[in-house]
Scaffold this motif. Structure first.
Motif, mmCIF file in Angstrom:
data_model
loop_
_atom_site.group_PDB
_atom_site.id
_atom_site.type_symbol
_atom_site.label_atom_id
_atom_site.label_comp_id
_atom_site.label_asym_id
_atom_site.label_seq_id
_atom_site.Cartn_x
_atom_site.Cartn_y
_atom_site.Cartn_z
ATOM 1 N N UNK A 185 12.015 56.840 2.858
ATOM 2 C CA UNK A 185 12.629 57.483 4.019
ATOM 3 C C UNK A 185 13.950 56.841 4.430
ATOM 4 N N UNK A 186 14.373 55.799 3.708
ATOM 5 C CA UNK A 186 15.651 55.177 4.013
ATOM 6 C C UNK A 186 15.583 54.039 5.004
ATOM 7 N N UNK A 187 14.422 53.825 5.618
ATOM 8 C CA UNK A 187 14.294 52.755 6.605
ATOM 9 C C UNK A 187 14.042 51.397 5.959
ATOM 10 N N UNK A 188 13.614 51.417 4.709
ATOM 11 C CA UNK A 188 13.309 50.175 4.014
ATOM 12 C C UNK A 188 11.983 49.577 4.414
ATOM 13 N N UNK A 236 -4.079 57.257 4.332
ATOM 14 C CA UNK A 236 -5.026 56.233 3.917
ATOM 15 C C UNK A 236 -4.339 55.252 2.970
ATOM 16 N N UNK A 237 -4.675 53.976 3.114
ATOM 17 C CA UNK A 237 -4.134 52.998 2.178
ATOM 18 C C UNK A 237 -4.987 52.975 0.911
ATOM 19 N N UNK A 238 -4.671 52.051 -0.014
ATOM 20 C CA UNK A 238 -5.369 52.013 -1.297
ATOM 21 C C UNK A 238 -6.855 51.726 -1.132
ATOM 22 N N UNK A 239 -7.237 51.092 -0.026
ATOM 23 C CA UNK A 239 -8.648 50.795 0.214
ATOM 24 C C UNK A 239 -9.397 51.897 0.941
ATOM 25 N N UNK A 240 -8.703 52.993 1.287
ATOM 26 C CA UNK A 240 -9.345 54.108 1.971
ATOM 27 C C UNK A 240 -9.327 54.000 3.480
ATOM 28 N N UNK A 241 -8.614 53.010 4.007
ATOM 29 C CA UNK A 241 -8.540 52.834 5.456
ATOM 30 C C UNK A 241 -7.451 53.723 6.024
ATOM 31 N N UNK A 242 -7.745 54.416 7.116
ATOM 32 C CA UNK A 242 -6.762 55.263 7.773
ATOM 33 C C UNK A 242 -5.741 54.379 8.474
ATOM 34 N N UNK A 243 -4.476 54.554 8.103
ATOM 35 C CA UNK A 243 -3.410 53.733 8.691
ATOM 36 C C UNK A 243 -2.413 54.568 9.480
ATOM 37 N N UNK A 244 -2.655 55.875 9.588
ATOM 38 C CA UNK A 244 -1.760 56.717 10.369
ATOM 39 C C UNK A 244 -2.240 58.156 10.383
ATOM 40 N N UNK A 245 -1.781 58.886 11.360
ATOM 41 C CA UNK A 245 -2.094 60.307 11.487
ATOM 42 C C UNK A 245 -0.840 61.033 11.943
ATOM 43 N N UNK A 246 -0.870 62.361 11.858
ATOM 44 C CA UNK A 246 0.274 63.136 12.306
ATOM 45 C C UNK A 246 0.007 64.616 12.174
ATOM 46 N N UNK A 271 7.220 65.130 5.801
ATOM 47 C CA UNK A 271 6.195 64.240 6.339
ATOM 48 C C UNK A 271 6.614 62.816 6.009
ATOM 49 N N UNK A 272 6.780 62.009 7.062
ATOM 50 C CA UNK A 272 7.247 60.630 6.888
ATOM 51 C C UNK A 272 6.152 59.684 7.357
ATOM 52 N N UNK A 273 5.810 58.715 6.487
ATOM 53 C CA UNK A 273 4.798 57.724 6.855
ATOM 54 C C UNK A 273 4.992 56.476 5.994
ATOM 55 N N UNK A 274 4.788 55.332 6.580
ATOM 56 C CA UNK A 274 4.821 54.041 5.882
ATOM 57 C C UNK A 274 6.083 53.853 5.029
ATOM 58 N N UNK A 275 7.206 54.412 5.495
ATOM 59 C CA UNK A 275 8.460 54.287 4.756
ATOM 60 C C UNK A 275 8.632 55.286 3.635
ATOM 61 N N UNK A 276 7.708 56.263 3.510
ATOM 62 C CA UNK A 276 7.787 57.280 2.468
ATOM 63 C C UNK A 276 8.068 58.644 3.084
ATOM 64 N N UNK A 277 8.671 59.509 2.281
ATOM 65 C CA UNK A 277 8.989 60.857 2.742
ATOM 66 C C UNK A 277 8.489 61.858 1.706
ATOM 67 N N UNK A 278 7.651 62.799 2.161
ATOM 68 C CA UNK A 278 7.129 63.851 1.289
ATOM 69 C C UNK A 278 7.523 65.204 1.851
ATOM 70 N N UNK A 279 7.917 66.095 0.964
ATOM 71 C CA UNK A 279 8.175 67.473 1.378
ATOM 72 C C UNK A 279 7.132 68.351 0.705
ATOM 73 N N UNK A 280 6.391 69.060 1.518
ATOM 74 C CA UNK A 280 5.298 69.904 1.021
ATOM 75 C C UNK A 280 5.552 71.333 1.475
ATOM 76 N N UNK A 281 5.658 72.239 0.520
ATOM 77 C CA UNK A 281 5.864 73.661 0.792
ATOM 78 C C UNK A 281 4.533 74.392 0.650
ATOM 79 N N UNK A 282 4.330 75.397 1.478
ATOM 80 C CA UNK A 282 3.093 76.173 1.431
ATOM 81 C C UNK A 282 2.039 75.608 2.376
ATOM 82 N N UNK A 283 1.002 76.407 2.564
ATOM 83 C CA UNK A 283 -0.042 76.036 3.520
ATOM 84 C C UNK A 283 -1.126 75.210 2.848
#
Length: 400
Positions: free
Chosen positions: A214-217, A237-247, A255-267
Motif C-alpha cells: 500500500x506504499x506505507x511500508x 487472518x495471519x499465518x496462524x489463523x488469528x484474526x488481526x483485522x476486520x473491515x 482493500x487495504x490491510x497490514x500494508x497490503x493492497x488488494x483489488x477485488x472485482x465482482x461480488x
C-alpha cells in the motif's frame, strides 16, 4: 720509438678498411630493404628489448580484441533471443486478455490453449539458442549441451549458475551471457514483491485483479488471508489463523490491510478467501503451463468461470513479470555491449601509441639512410682506388 712499415701491413690495412666499408654498406642495404633501423638485436640492444616488450603488449591487445569480438557476438545473440522471447510473452499477454472475454466459447479457448503450447515450444527453442561455435548461450559455464530439456511435460535446467567474465582491455572485464536459470527460471510472480491468489473452493464471483503493497511500508513480509464473512465485510487472518483485522468492502474499492493492497472485482460470497504474501519465483514455462491449465478449466458453473478468471488474472500478472525479467536481462546485456565499445576505443588508442613508439624505435629514416649509403659507397670506392694503386707499390721501389 721506431715504427716498422711493411708492404704486408699496408695491404692488410687496406683490405680491413674495404671489408669494414663493405660490411657497413651491406648493413645499410638490409636496412633499406626491410625499412627497419634495427636489423639485429646487436644494432641497439636497449631499443630492441623495448621493442620486444611493445610487441608483446600489442599481441595481448590483439587477443583482448578477439575476446571482445567473441563476447560481443554472444551478447548480440542474447539480445536477439531475448527480444524474440519478449515478443512471445507479449503474444501470451494478448491471448490471456482475449481468453478472459466471457463471449468466447470453449472451442475458442482450446484454440488459444493450443497456440500457447506452441509458444512454449518456441520459448524452449530460444532458451537453447547456440552461439554458432558449438556452445549454448544460456547454459552458464556448462554450455556444451542444451541447457533446457523437456521431461514429461516439465522443463528441466541442465546448466549451472556461473556467469563468465571476459577481459576485453587491460584490467577491463565484461560479463558474458547470463545463465538461463536467471532469465527463464527465477522469475518473481505477482508484482515482483507481493503475490496473491483466490482460494480453491470460492463460490462467489469475486476476482482478484491486482495485489501490491500500500506504499506505507508497514507490511511485515508475512502472509495473510482475507476472508469474507459477508459480501460486504471481511476479516484478516495471519499465518496462524488469528484474526488481526476486520473491515467492510464496497464494490470497486481497494482493500487495504497490514500494508497490503488488494483489488477485488465482482461480488464475493461469505467464506470466499484470498491469500497474499511474499511473491515466490516461477519459471516462465510453468507460467505458460498454468495459463493453459486455466484455459482448460471446467466453466460449466459460475464457480468454475470465476476460478478461471482468477487463474487468468494471476497468469497475466506472472507474464508481465516474465516480460520485465527479459527487459532487465536485455538492459544488462546492453550495458556489457556498451562496455565492449568503450574498451575498443581504449585498445585502439593504446595500439596507436605503442605502434608510434615502435616506429620511432624500429623504422628507418630513409633520407638519412640513403645519405649514409652514398657516403659509405664513396668511401668504399676510395678505399678500392687506394688499394688498386698500392698493388703497384713496393718498398723495394723506394731503395732502387
Amino acid at each position: 720509438m721506431n715504427n716498422r712499415i711493411s708492404s704486408n701491413m699496408m695491404f692488410d690495412q687496406s683490405i680491413s678498411l674495404m671489408l669494414a666499408k663493405q660490411s657497413k654498406l651491406s648493413h645499410l642495404e638490409q636496412q633499406l630493404a626491410t625499412g627497419k633501423k634495427i636489423v639485429t638485436a646487436k644494432d641497439d640492444p636497449v631499443a630492441s628489448g623495448s621493442a620486444v616488450g611493445m610487441d608483446r603488449i600489442l599481441a595481448e591487445l590483439d587477443q583482448l580484441g578477439s575476446n571482445a569480438s567473441t563476447a560481443q557476438n554472444r551478447l548480440g545473440l542474447q539480445e536477439n533471443a531475448l527480444a524474440q522471447a519478449g515478443s512471445l510473452l507479449q503474444r501470451m499477454s494478448d491471448l490471456t486478455v482475449q481468453a478472459n472475454n466471457a463471449a468466447l466459447s470453449a472451442d475458442d479457448r482450446k484454440t488459444i490453449s493450443a497456440e500457447l503450447k506452441s509458444l512454449k515450444e518456441q520459448m524452449l527453442a530460444l532458451a537453447n539458442t547456440a552461439d554458432g561455435n558449438g556452445r549454448y548461450l544460456f547454459g552458464g559455464a556448462s554450455d556444451a549441451d542444451a541447457p533446457f530439456t523437456m521431461d514429461h511435460g516439465n522443463v528441466r535446467y541442465n546448466g549451472d549458475q556461473n556467469q563468465r567474465q571476459v577481459e576485453i582491455a587491460p584490467g577491463t572485464f565484461v560479463k558474458d551471457v547470463q545463465p538461463g536459470s536467471e532469465i527463464f527460471l527465477r522469475i518473481r510472480t505477482g508484482d515482483g514483491t507481493v503475490n496473491g491468489a483466490a482460494a480453491t473452493g470460492n463460490t462467489g464471483k469475486a476476482v482478484l485483479t491486482s495485489v501490491s503493497r500500500d506504499g506505507s511500508g508497514s507490511w511485515d513480509g508475512n502472509a495473510y488471508t482475507l476472508r469474507f464473512t459477508a459480501p460486504d465485510s471481511y476479516e484478516v487472518l495471519d499465518a496462524g489463523g488469528t484474526v488481526v483485522g476486520t473491515g467492510s468492502h464496497a464494490a470497486g474499492a481497494d482493500i487495504v490491510f497490514q500494508g497490503l493492497r488488494l483489488r477485488i472485482e465482482g461480488a464475493p460470497a461469505a467464506g470466499d478467501q484470498f491469500k497474499a504474501g511474499q511473491a515466490e519465483t516461477r519459471d516462465v514455462f510453468a507460467t505458460i503451463d498454468q495459463l493453459v491449465q486455466a484455459l482448460d478449466m471446467d466453466t460449466s458453473t459460475q464457480a468454475g468461470r470465476t476460478a478461471q478468471q482468477n487463474g487468468l488474472q494471476a497468469s497475466l500478472r506472472d507474464v508481465a513479470r516474465a516480460s520485465e525479467a527479459m527487459i532487465d536481462a536485455r538492459a544488462a546485456g546492453g550495458a556489457q555491449l556498451k562496455a565492449i565499445d568503450d574498451a575498443a576505443a581504449l585498445r585502439e588508442a593504446n595500439s596507436v601509441t605503442l605502434k608510434s613508439s615502435l616506429s620511432d624505435l624500429r623504422d628507418l629514416n630513409y633520407a638519412e639512410a640513403i645519405g649514409q649509403y652514398k657516403l659509405e659507397g664513396a668511401a668504399l670506392q676510395a678505399a678500392q682506388t687506394v688499394f688498386t694503386q698500392m698493388q703497384s707499390m713496393s718498398l723495394f721501389n723506394m731503395i732502387r
